[in-house]
Design a protein around this motif. Structure first.
Motif, PDB file in Angstrom:
ATOM      1  N   LEU A  31     -69.617 -25.239  97.286  1.00  0.00           N
ATOM      2  CA  LEU A  31     -70.854 -25.225  98.064  1.00  0.00           C
ATOM      3  C   LEU A  31     -70.976 -26.433  98.984  1.00  0.00           C
ATOM      4  CD1 LEU A  31     -73.267 -23.929  95.303  1.00  0.00           C
ATOM      5  CD2 LEU A  31     -72.115 -22.634  97.099  1.00  0.00           C
ATOM      6  N   GLY A  32     -70.251 -27.499  98.712  1.00  0.00           N
ATOM      7  CA  GLY A  32     -70.135 -28.600  99.659  1.00  0.00           C
ATOM      8  C   GLY A  32     -71.302 -29.584  99.669  1.00  0.00           C
ATOM      9  N   ARG A  33     -71.264 -30.478 100.668  1.00  0.00           N
ATOM     10  CA  ARG A  33     -72.214 -31.589 100.756  1.00  0.00           C
ATOM     11  C   ARG A  33     -73.640 -31.125 100.990  1.00  0.00           C
ATOM     12  NH1 ARG A  33     -70.258 -35.479 105.314  1.00  0.00           N
ATOM     13  NH2 ARG A  33     -72.333 -36.321 104.883  1.00  0.00           N
ATOM     14  N   ALA A  34     -73.824 -30.119 101.841  1.00  0.00           N
ATOM     15  CA  ALA A  34     -75.186 -29.686 102.166  1.00  0.00           C
ATOM     16  C   ALA A  34     -75.916 -29.199 100.916  1.00  0.00           C
ATOM     17  CB  ALA A  34     -75.148 -28.583 103.216  1.00  0.00           C
ATOM     18  N   TYR A  35     -75.218 -28.437 100.092  1.00  0.00           N
ATOM     19  CA  TYR A  35     -75.830 -27.938  98.863  1.00  0.00           C
ATOM     20  C   TYR A  35     -76.124 -29.088  97.908  1.00  0.00           C
ATOM     21  CZ  TYR A  35     -76.466 -25.411  94.486  1.00  0.00           C
ATOM     22  OH  TYR A  35     -76.972 -24.938  93.295  1.00  0.00           O
ATOM     23  N   ALA A  36     -75.195 -30.033  97.789  1.00  0.00           N
ATOM     24  CA  ALA A  36     -75.402 -31.183  96.909  1.00  0.00           C
ATOM     25  C   ALA A  36     -76.579 -32.027  97.392  1.00  0.00           C
ATOM     26  CB  ALA A  36     -74.137 -32.023  96.851  1.00  0.00           C
ATOM     27  N   ARG A  37     -76.700 -32.190  98.715  1.00  0.00           N
ATOM     28  CA  ARG A  37     -77.802 -32.965  99.274  1.00  0.00           C
ATOM     29  C   ARG A  37     -79.140 -32.284  99.004  1.00  0.00           C
ATOM     30  NH1 ARG A  37     -75.699 -33.703 103.944  1.00  0.00           N
ATOM     31  NH2 ARG A  37     -76.616 -31.887 104.957  1.00  0.00           N
ATOM     32  N   ARG A  38     -79.197 -30.962  99.200  1.00  0.00           N
ATOM     33  CA  ARG A  38     -80.436 -30.220  98.925  1.00  0.00           C
ATOM     34  C   ARG A  38     -80.795 -30.282  97.452  1.00  0.00           C
ATOM     35  NH1 ARG A  38     -78.030 -26.401 102.390  1.00  0.00           N
ATOM     36  NH2 ARG A  38     -77.488 -25.097 100.599  1.00  0.00           N
ATOM     37  N   SER A  39     -79.797 -30.185  96.591  1.00  0.00           N
ATOM     38  CA  SER A  39     -80.058 -30.225  95.153  1.00  0.00           C
ATOM     39  C   SER A  39     -80.596 -31.586  94.737  1.00  0.00           C
ATOM     40  CB  SER A  39     -78.769 -29.911  94.382  1.00  0.00           C
ATOM     41  OG  SER A  39     -78.302 -28.611  94.681  1.00  0.00           O
ATOM     42  N   LEU A  40     -80.022 -32.657  95.287  1.00  0.00           N
ATOM     43  CA  LEU A  40     -80.492 -34.002  94.964  1.00  0.00           C
ATOM     44  C   LEU A  40     -81.905 -34.214  95.494  1.00  0.00           C
ATOM     45  CD1 LEU A  40     -79.916 -36.764  93.749  1.00  0.00           C
ATOM     46  CD2 LEU A  40     -78.842 -37.417  95.915  1.00  0.00           C
ATOM     47  N   PHE A  41     -82.190 -33.696  96.690  1.00  0.00           N
ATOM     48  CA  PHE A  41     -83.537 -33.788  97.255  1.00  0.00           C
ATOM     49  C   PHE A  41     -84.553 -33.065  96.357  1.00  0.00           C
ATOM     50  CE2 PHE A  41     -86.819 -31.501  99.636  1.00  0.00           C
ATOM     51  CZ  PHE A  41     -87.508 -32.543 100.237  1.00  0.00           C
ATOM     52  N   ALA A  42     -84.229 -31.826  95.969  1.00  0.00           N
ATOM     53  CA  ALA A  42     -85.147 -31.043  95.140  1.00  0.00           C
ATOM     54  C   ALA A  42     -85.359 -31.704  93.780  1.00  0.00           C
ATOM     55  CB  ALA A  42     -84.612 -29.623  94.965  1.00  0.00           C
ATOM     56  N   TYR A 136     -76.928 -39.296  99.947  1.00  0.00           N
ATOM     57  CA  TYR A 136     -77.759 -39.827  98.859  1.00  0.00           C
ATOM     58  C   TYR A 136     -79.016 -40.494  99.432  1.00  0.00           C
ATOM     59  CZ  TYR A 136     -79.048 -42.490  94.684  1.00  0.00           C
ATOM     60  OH  TYR A 136     -79.725 -43.027  93.605  1.00  0.00           O
ATOM     61  N   VAL A 137     -78.840 -41.328 100.447  1.00  0.00           N
ATOM     62  CA  VAL A 137     -79.971 -42.044 101.026  1.00  0.00           C
ATOM     63  C   VAL A 137     -80.964 -41.074 101.657  1.00  0.00           C
ATOM     64  CG1 VAL A 137     -80.654 -43.671 102.833  1.00  0.00           C
ATOM     65  CG2 VAL A 137     -78.699 -44.182 101.370  1.00  0.00           C
ATOM     66  N   LEU A 138     -80.475 -40.110 102.427  1.00  0.00           N
ATOM     67  CA  LEU A 138     -81.370 -39.147 103.076  1.00  0.00           C
ATOM     68  C   LEU A 138     -82.112 -38.298 102.052  1.00  0.00           C
ATOM     69  CD1 LEU A 138     -79.238 -37.912 106.125  1.00  0.00           C
ATOM     70  CD2 LEU A 138     -81.284 -39.354 106.169  1.00  0.00           C
ATOM     71  N   ALA A 139     -81.421 -37.881 100.990  1.00  0.00           N
ATOM     72  CA  ALA A 139     -82.060 -37.061  99.965  1.00  0.00           C
ATOM     73  C   ALA A 139     -83.158 -37.841  99.254  1.00  0.00           C
ATOM     74  CB  ALA A 139     -81.022 -36.560  98.960  1.00  0.00           C
ATOM     75  N   LYS A 140     -82.875 -39.074  98.871  1.00  0.00           N
ATOM     76  CA  LYS A 140     -83.864 -39.887  98.169  1.00  0.00           C
ATOM     77  C   LYS A 140     -85.037 -40.248  99.073  1.00  0.00           C
ATOM     78  CE  LYS A 140     -82.018 -40.281  94.055  1.00  0.00           C
ATOM     79  NZ  LYS A 140     -82.719 -39.852  92.828  1.00  0.00           N
ATOM     80  N   LEU A 141     -84.743 -40.639 100.312  1.00  0.00           N
ATOM     81  CA  LEU A 141     -85.796 -41.001 101.253  1.00  0.00           C
ATOM     82  C   LEU A 141     -86.655 -39.795 101.602  1.00  0.00           C
ATOM     83  CD1 LEU A 141     -87.023 -43.235 102.970  1.00  0.00           C
ATOM     84  CD2 LEU A 141     -85.320 -42.766 104.722  1.00  0.00           C
ATOM     85  N   GLY A 142     -86.007 -38.650 101.839  1.00  0.00           N
ATOM     86  CA  GLY A 142     -86.754 -37.442 102.156  1.00  0.00           C
ATOM     87  C   GLY A 142     -87.618 -36.984 100.995  1.00  0.00           C
ATOM     88  N   ALA A 143     -87.107 -37.091  99.781  1.00  0.00           N
ATOM     89  CA  ALA A 143     -87.864 -36.669  98.604  1.00  0.00           C
ATOM     90  C   ALA A 143     -89.080 -37.558  98.376  1.00  0.00           C
ATOM     91  CB  ALA A 143     -86.963 -36.674  97.369  1.00  0.00           C
ATOM     92  N   MET A 144     -88.910 -38.877  98.537  1.00  0.00           N
ATOM     93  CA  MET A 144     -90.032 -39.787  98.323  1.00  0.00           C
ATOM     94  C   MET A 144     -91.101 -39.586  99.381  1.00  0.00           C
ATOM     95  SD  MET A 144     -90.668 -42.157  96.016  1.00  0.00           S
ATOM     96  CE  MET A 144     -92.258 -41.337  95.862  1.00  0.00           C
ATOM     97  N   ALA A 145     -90.686 -39.425 100.635  1.00  0.00           N
ATOM     98  CA  ALA A 145     -91.649 -39.183 101.707  1.00  0.00           C
ATOM     99  C   ALA A 145     -92.360 -37.844 101.500  1.00  0.00           C
ATOM    100  CB  ALA A 145     -90.940 -39.203 103.066  1.00  0.00           C
ATOM    101  N   SER A 146     -91.640 -36.827 101.053  1.00  0.00           N
ATOM    102  CA  SER A 146     -92.248 -35.517 100.809  1.00  0.00           C
ATOM    103  C   SER A 146     -93.247 -35.577  99.661  1.00  0.00           C
ATOM    104  CB  SER A 146     -91.162 -34.484 100.503  1.00  0.00           C
ATOM    105  OG  SER A 146     -90.294 -34.320 101.606  1.00  0.00           O
ATOM    106  N   ALA A 147     -92.906 -36.321  98.609  1.00  0.00           N
ATOM    107  CA  ALA A 147     -93.823 -36.463  97.476  1.00  0.00           C
ATOM    108  C   ALA A 147     -95.119 -37.144  97.923  1.00  0.00           C
ATOM    109  CB  ALA A 147     -93.158 -37.259  96.365  1.00  0.00           C
ATOM    110  N   LEU A 148     -95.000 -38.161  98.758  1.00  0.00           N
ATOM    111  CA  LEU A 148     -96.191 -38.838  99.275  1.00  0.00           C
ATOM    112  C   LEU A 148     -96.985 -37.930 100.207  1.00  0.00           C
ATOM    113  CD1 LEU A 148     -94.755 -42.394 100.016  1.00  0.00           C
ATOM    114  CD2 LEU A 148     -96.426 -41.804  98.259  1.00  0.00           C
ATOM    115  N   PHE A 149     -96.283 -37.118 100.982  1.00  0.00           N
ATOM    116  CA  PHE A 149     -96.989 -36.203 101.891  1.00  0.00           C
ATOM    117  C   PHE A 149     -97.781 -35.169 101.104  1.00  0.00           C
ATOM    118  CE2 PHE A 149     -97.232 -32.409 104.616  1.00  0.00           C
ATOM    119  CZ  PHE A 149     -97.880 -32.963 105.711  1.00  0.00           C
ATOM    120  N   VAL A 150     -97.200 -34.652 100.027  1.00  0.00           N
ATOM    121  CA  VAL A 150     -97.933 -33.712  99.173  1.00  0.00           C
ATOM    122  C   VAL A 150     -99.177 -34.385  98.604  1.00  0.00           C
ATOM    123  CG1 VAL A 150     -97.835 -32.413  97.005  1.00  0.00           C
ATOM    124  CG2 VAL A 150     -95.914 -32.318  98.599  1.00  0.00           C
TER     125      VAL A 150
END
Length: 303
Positions: A31-42, A136-150
């Motif tokens: 599934l590659g990097r994109a899937y791993a990045r989405r999984s880490l973000f979720a 890793y950085v984009l997934a973590k940063l995106g997840a934290m920003a999304s959690a704050l936005f919610v």
């Protein structure tokens, strides 16, 4: 001597066995990097609210989420009951008023997102394959920003729905709601980036919590105090520039200059359009800088 050696080798050969314990090559889809990045973000986004973790881990984020939403529900109930024509609290003001709750949420969840990976030295395992440092950085940063936005957008949604139930002007309320969403989106990116930088500096969760609180709460208190002193001593011109030194007042200044918000600066004198451009550039620079610091930090950690 040779006979003894031969006898020993023969005995060793008779007791040595090769066992097949069932390992096979993986034949499925990669599934590659994109899937791993989405999984880490979720996974990181769910973890910010304790989902998929122990019941104890859910208590604090859910309490803080409720604390953010309950005042909005009370405002709506009062507005509907008394048939108000306008909400008593602007959409753009809500996050500024509740910034202490936002800071507590970030202080609790930013270290949880990254400190455990540092403490248990699992980051190099992430980077082994297929994920890379930027993922890793984009997934973590995106997840934290999304959690704050919610966290910050949910009460605004409650206010907007309540305004419609109270039959307030649809166009005005929708415009205010949209301005509020832009403001909290910018706030989420800024706070999320700064929070992760503070938390990623140390694997000790307690130190990460203290660093986040100091970055948000102490700077806001210090800047607000100095602004009040400047205003009372007749240095009104310095008030708007002092706001550049705190994340909370930076957001306040941007939304005052561009989103029609009322300022919480002393005397209500927020920055104008010219100074607002400086505020906006400072916010964007801090967001980009947070990303750059995280990339540099994980360049060393991933080795």
């Amino acid at each position: 001597m040779s006979n003894g050696t031969t006898h020993t080798g023969t005995a060793l050969a008779e007791t040595t066995r090769i066992h097949n314990i069932g390992y096979r090559n993986y034949d499925g889809a990669r599934l590659g990097r994109a899937y791993a990045r989405r999984s880490l973000f979720a996974q990181s986004l769910r973890g910010a609210y304790g989902l998929g973790r122990s019941a104890r881990s859910k208590v604090l984020p859910m309490i803080l989420f409720a604390v953010m939403c309950v005042p909005a529900a009370i405002v709506v109930a009062v507005a509907v009951t008394t048939k108000m024509k306008e909400l008593p609290l602007d959409y753009t003001r809500y996050a500024i008023v509740t910034q202490a709750v936002i800071g507590l949420f970030l202080a609790a969840q930013a270290p949880q997102s990254v400190s455990r990976d540092l403490r248990f030295k699992t980051v190099p395992l992430y980077f082994s394959r297929p994920i890379e440092r930027v993922d890793y950085v984009l997934a973590k940063l995106g997840a934290m920003a999304s959690a704050l936005f919610v966290l910050t957008a949910a009460p605004l949604l409650i206010l907007w729905i309540g305004s419609l139930l109270a039959k307030m002007d649809f166009a005005d309320q929708t415009k205010g709601f949209a301005q509020g969403l832009v403001s909290v989106a910018l706030l989420s990116l800024l706070f999320g980036g700064l929070g992760l930088v503070m938390a990623a500096l140390t694997p000790r969760r307690g130190f990460g919590v203290a660093a986040v609180i100091a970055t948000l709460t102490i700077t806001y208190g210090a800047v607000s105090t100095v602004q009040a002193i400047a205003y009372e001593t007749g240095s009104e011109g310095a008030v708007e520039w002092l706001g550049l030194f705190s994340p909370v007042t930076l957001i306040d200044g941007v939304q005052t200059a561009f989103l029609g918000a009322s300022s919480s600066f002393p005397g209500g004198q927020g920055p104008g359009t010219g100074a607002g451009v400086v505020y906006l550039l400072a916010v964007l620079a801090l967001i980009a800088g947070s990303y750059g610091v995280l990339m540099r930090r994980y360049r060393k950690v991933g080795l």
